[in-house]
Design an enzyme around this catalytic site. Structure first.
Site, PDB file in Angstrom:
ATOM      1  N   GLU A  53     -47.971 -15.224   9.908  1.00 31.97           N
ATOM      2  CA  GLU A  53     -47.563 -16.688  10.151  1.00 31.97           C
ATOM      3  C   GLU A  53     -48.975 -17.421   9.688  1.00 31.97           C
ATOM      4  O   GLU A  53     -48.561 -18.622   9.266  1.00 31.97           O
ATOM      5  CB  GLU A  53     -47.600 -16.684  11.592  1.00 31.97           C
ATOM      6  CG  GLU A  53     -46.292 -16.258  12.303  1.00 31.97           C
ATOM      7  CD  GLU A  53     -46.457 -14.577  12.591  1.00 31.97           C
ATOM      8  OE1 GLU A  53     -45.517 -14.166  13.088  1.00 31.97           O
ATOM      9  OE2 GLU A  53     -47.504 -14.109  12.331  1.00 31.97           O
ATOM     10  N   PHE A 115     -42.826 -11.141  28.551  1.00 30.29           N
ATOM     11  CA  PHE A 115     -43.192 -10.410  27.069  1.00 30.29           C
ATOM     12  C   PHE A 115     -43.291 -11.646  25.964  1.00 30.29           C
ATOM     13  O   PHE A 115     -42.288 -12.291  25.780  1.00 30.29           O
ATOM     14  CB  PHE A 115     -42.060  -9.562  26.785  1.00 30.29           C
ATOM     15  CG  PHE A 115     -41.939  -8.685  25.441  1.00 30.29           C
ATOM     16  CD1 PHE A 115     -43.367  -8.029  25.492  1.00 30.29           C
ATOM     17  CD2 PHE A 115     -41.210  -9.009  24.398  1.00 30.29           C
ATOM     18  CE1 PHE A 115     -43.365  -7.257  24.052  1.00 30.29           C
ATOM     19  CE2 PHE A 115     -41.357  -8.488  23.146  1.00 30.29           C
ATOM     20  CZ  PHE A 115     -42.296  -7.613  23.001  1.00 30.29           C
ATOM     21  N   GLN A 116     -44.112 -11.368  25.331  1.00 35.10           N
ATOM     22  CA  GLN A 116     -44.692 -12.191  24.169  1.00 35.10           C
ATOM     23  C   GLN A 116     -44.651 -14.017  24.543  1.00 35.10           C
ATOM     24  O   GLN A 116     -44.135 -14.813  23.815  1.00 35.10           O
ATOM     25  CB  GLN A 116     -43.641 -12.152  23.058  1.00 35.10           C
ATOM     26  CG  GLN A 116     -43.827 -10.902  22.196  1.00 35.10           C
ATOM     27  CD  GLN A 116     -42.861 -10.632  20.956  1.00 35.10           C
ATOM     28  OE1 GLN A 116     -42.010 -11.391  20.594  1.00 35.10           O
ATOM     29  NE2 GLN A 116     -43.594 -10.140  19.836  1.00 35.10           N
ATOM     30  N   LYS A 165     -36.359 -20.360  24.419  1.00 35.02           N
ATOM     31  CA  LYS A 165     -35.190 -19.645  23.761  1.00 35.02           C
ATOM     32  C   LYS A 165     -33.653 -19.859  24.372  1.00 35.02           C
ATOM     33  O   LYS A 165     -32.484 -20.192  23.817  1.00 35.02           O
ATOM     34  CB  LYS A 165     -35.131 -17.913  24.070  1.00 35.02           C
ATOM     35  CG  LYS A 165     -34.231 -17.041  23.295  1.00 35.02           C
ATOM     36  CD  LYS A 165     -34.597 -15.605  23.485  1.00 35.02           C
ATOM     37  CE  LYS A 165     -33.749 -14.878  22.695  1.00 35.02           C
ATOM     38  NZ  LYS A 165     -33.899 -13.374  22.748  1.00 35.02           N
ATOM     39  N   MET A 481     -71.286 -17.475   0.058  1.00 41.01           N
ATOM     40  CA  MET A 481     -72.037 -18.433   0.847  1.00 41.01           C
ATOM     41  C   MET A 481     -73.023 -17.887   1.916  1.00 41.01           C
ATOM     42  O   MET A 481     -73.793 -18.314   1.836  1.00 41.01           O
ATOM     43  CB  MET A 481     -70.954 -19.554   0.980  1.00 41.01           C
ATOM     44  CG  MET A 481     -71.805 -20.838   1.508  1.00 41.01           C
ATOM     45  SD  MET A 481     -72.504 -21.493   0.302  1.00 41.01           S
ATOM     46  CE  MET A 481     -71.682 -22.864  -0.274  1.00 41.01           C
TER      47      MET A 481
END
Length: 582
Positions: A53, A115-116, A165, A481
């Site tokens: 993602e 969940f999630q 959802k 760096m």
């Protein structure tokens, strides 16, 4: 007005089509799955399946930066959404217009640790321009329209739309166009004429003015106006890391990039100035160094579309709120009026000093004595061979600074990088998004071997989706760096910066080939041009070049953190003599 019965998910897809979206970067998952079903039927939306993602977010940024449109990324709830956070933060810092769409658990589960489930609206509140949690199907279309309006107007930025959802699964009467409900959101674009006249008066009265140009000038599409203003006033111009190309690097009025790794002439111009005309810049710490020692004798004209930026870090004597393009256009007229009234600035002595710095302290680099490859040479040659029409997308660190210093930017928007957030892993996915947005233009990702290993899985996306980016891995075997700081400030104690690539773990050529790309390697200066030319000839697959470079190369000039810009070093223990040429 059209009305039609459909699911919330269908309304989401239809709304995206109606606001002009043609590309979405994302990954499906449970909570966002209802949206992916109608996406399957859309002939207007290209969905690009990324491998992480974060890659979707940076790709949306790269796409937005080359097209000027709002970039779009999509993810599921919980870990899918939290993986977008870095890219959202990056877009927020660099004012990139982006809409992130995330699925959320069903409304009955919100707040239950389902969940999630993650409170992504709460998580991203400090790093979005605005965000929405949508729990009703009838709100989806309007919210999408509002999100795109907010992301793309005023000071651009990321907007998150989190959709439950069950809202996507419910049936709704879809209506378009929609009425936006954004009370209080009215960005000011027209500058106040009195403030503009005062700015013009200060410009012609100043002896040592500087036009301090930031990324807002590029966001406003104001490069043409900037050139007119610069040539009209005759004042020197410095362009920040985020404004490279706003004035061509080759322009005689251009002093270069200011800041921590800026050109001596640009840093000196700001420090000795008696008037800073800041246009779409935010007095970032990387430009100012220690703030109380920055440009100590300068009055400040500060023009920005975001009123919160004005006087945030440095007091503005003349604050101007407005779109950079409109501000500069009005400034041109006001300065012309001053000239016609016989008031014109005399900067001859100022330019004598500026030219002395420019000639005495040009950007340069040492060639390693052991015959190994100089990273600056590699990057310089990529710029010269690919030319000013290409896009260059840098990661973060030494290679980013060298790409800013040694590639000549002659057009606005040719350089993409993660300026404010400094995100490792930005380059490859942002280059992918840029190439999707500008398929007929060469796109070079200039990355470090550390950054590259954070998001190189998007090479698979590039290979499968036919996105032939070119990646130059500046491979010094270290987190360069960080190693430079350890050399300078930690007595060479190299704690956890060696990536152990002496044994070629991973072997970037084999890795590229495993991902369906062409893999090349270059270890000698005499081979650089031929390898770059070979990469330029391949346009049907992504190309990765492993440039094995010297590990001790450093970025100079440098202003150490916490010191003033007067303390700039042109090499280790070497400082410029500021009054040279007086």
């Amino acid at each position: 007005m059209t009305t039609e019965q459909m699911t919330g998910a269908q309304a989401l897809v239809r709304a995206l089509e109606n606001v002009g979206v043609d590309t979405v970067f994302g990954i499906p998952g449970g909570a966002i799955l209802p949206a992916y079903d109608p996406l399957f039927d859309s002939d207007k939306l290209r969905h690009i399946l990324v491998r992480h993602e974060q890659g979707a977010g940076h790709a949306a940024q790269g796409y937005a930066m080359v097209t000027g449109k709002v970039g779009v990324c999509m993810a599921t709830s919980g870990p899918g959404a939290t993986n977008l956070v870095t890219a959202i933060s990056d877009a927020y810092m660099d004012s990139v217009p982006m809409v992130a769409i995330t699925g959320q658990v069903a409304t009955s589960l919100i707040g239950t640790d389902g969940f999630q489930e993650a409170d992504i609206a709460g998580i991203t509140m400090p790093i979005t321009k605005h965000n929405f949690l949508v729990t009703k199907a009838e709100d989806i279309a309007r919210t999408i329209a509002e999100a795109f309006h907010i992301a793309g107007t005023g000071r651009p930025g990321p907007v998150l739309v989190d959709i439950a959802k069950d809202a996507m699964q419910a049936t709704v009467e879809f209506q378009w166009p929609v009425q936006l409900q954004l009370p209080g959101y009215r960005p000011v674009t027209r500058p106040h004429s009195k403030q503009v006249r005062e700015a013009a008066r200060l410009i012609v009265e100043a002896e040592r003015p500087v036009l301090y140009v930031g990324g807002g000038v590029l966001k406003a599409g104001a490069a043409a106006e900037l050139k007119v203003l610069a040539e009209l006033t005759g004042a020197p111009v410095v362009t920040t890391l985020m404004a490279k190309g706003a004035l061509p690097d080759s322009h005689p009025l251009h002093m270069g990039m200011p800041g921590m790794h800026g050109a001596v002439g640009a840093v000196g111009a700001l420090q000795r100035s008696d008037l800073l005309v800041a246009l779409g810049a935010r007095f970032d710490d990387r430009v100012t160094g220690k703030l109380d020692g920055f440009a100590p004798h300068a009055k400040v004209v500060h023009a920005d579309i975001d009123p919160a930026e004005i006087s945030k870090n440095r007091h503005a004597d003349v604050p101007i709120v407005g779109d950079a393009r409109e501000v500069i256009a009005d400034l041109i007229v006001a300065v012309q009026n001053e000239h016609e009234a016989g008031r014109k600035g005399d900067y001859e002595d100022w330019w004598r000093q500026l030219n002395a710095w420019r000639e005495t302290y040009p950007l340069g680099y040492d060639t390693p004595e052991d015959g190994t490859l100089s990273p600056q040479y590699v990057i310089e040659r990529i710029g010269q061979i690919a030319g000013p029409e290409a896009y260059y997308v840098a990661g973060v660190g030494q290679h980013q600074m060298w790409a800013a210093q040694f590639i000549k930017y002659e057009r606005p928007g040719a350089f993409l990088n993660s300026g404010g957030a400094g995100t490792m892993g930005y380059s490859v996915p942002a280059a992918m998004g840029a190439k999707v947005g500008a398929p007929d233009t060469t796109v070079w990702a200039i990355d470090g071997d550390g950054c590259f290993q954070m998001t190189n899985q998007e090479l698979a996306t590039c290979a499968i989706e036919g996105i032939p980016v070119k990646v130059a891995v500046i491979n010094n075997g270290n987190l360069g760096m960080v190693r430079q700081w350890q050399t300078l400030f930690y007595d060479g104690r190299y704690s956890n910066t060696n990536l152990h690539t002496a044994r070629r773990i991973p072997d970037f050529v084999k890795l590229a080939e495993a991902y369906g790309c062409v893999g090349l390697r270059c270890e000698k200066a005499e081979d650089v041009d031929a390898v770059i030319a070979k990469a330029m000839e391949i346009n049907d697959a992504p190309v990765v070049i492993d440039f094995v470079v010297h590990k001790d190369a450093m970025v100079w000039p440098m202003v150490a953190a916490g010191t003033t810009n007067d303390d700039i070093k042109i090499a280790r223990d070497m400082a410029p003599e500021w009054e040279n040429g007086d």
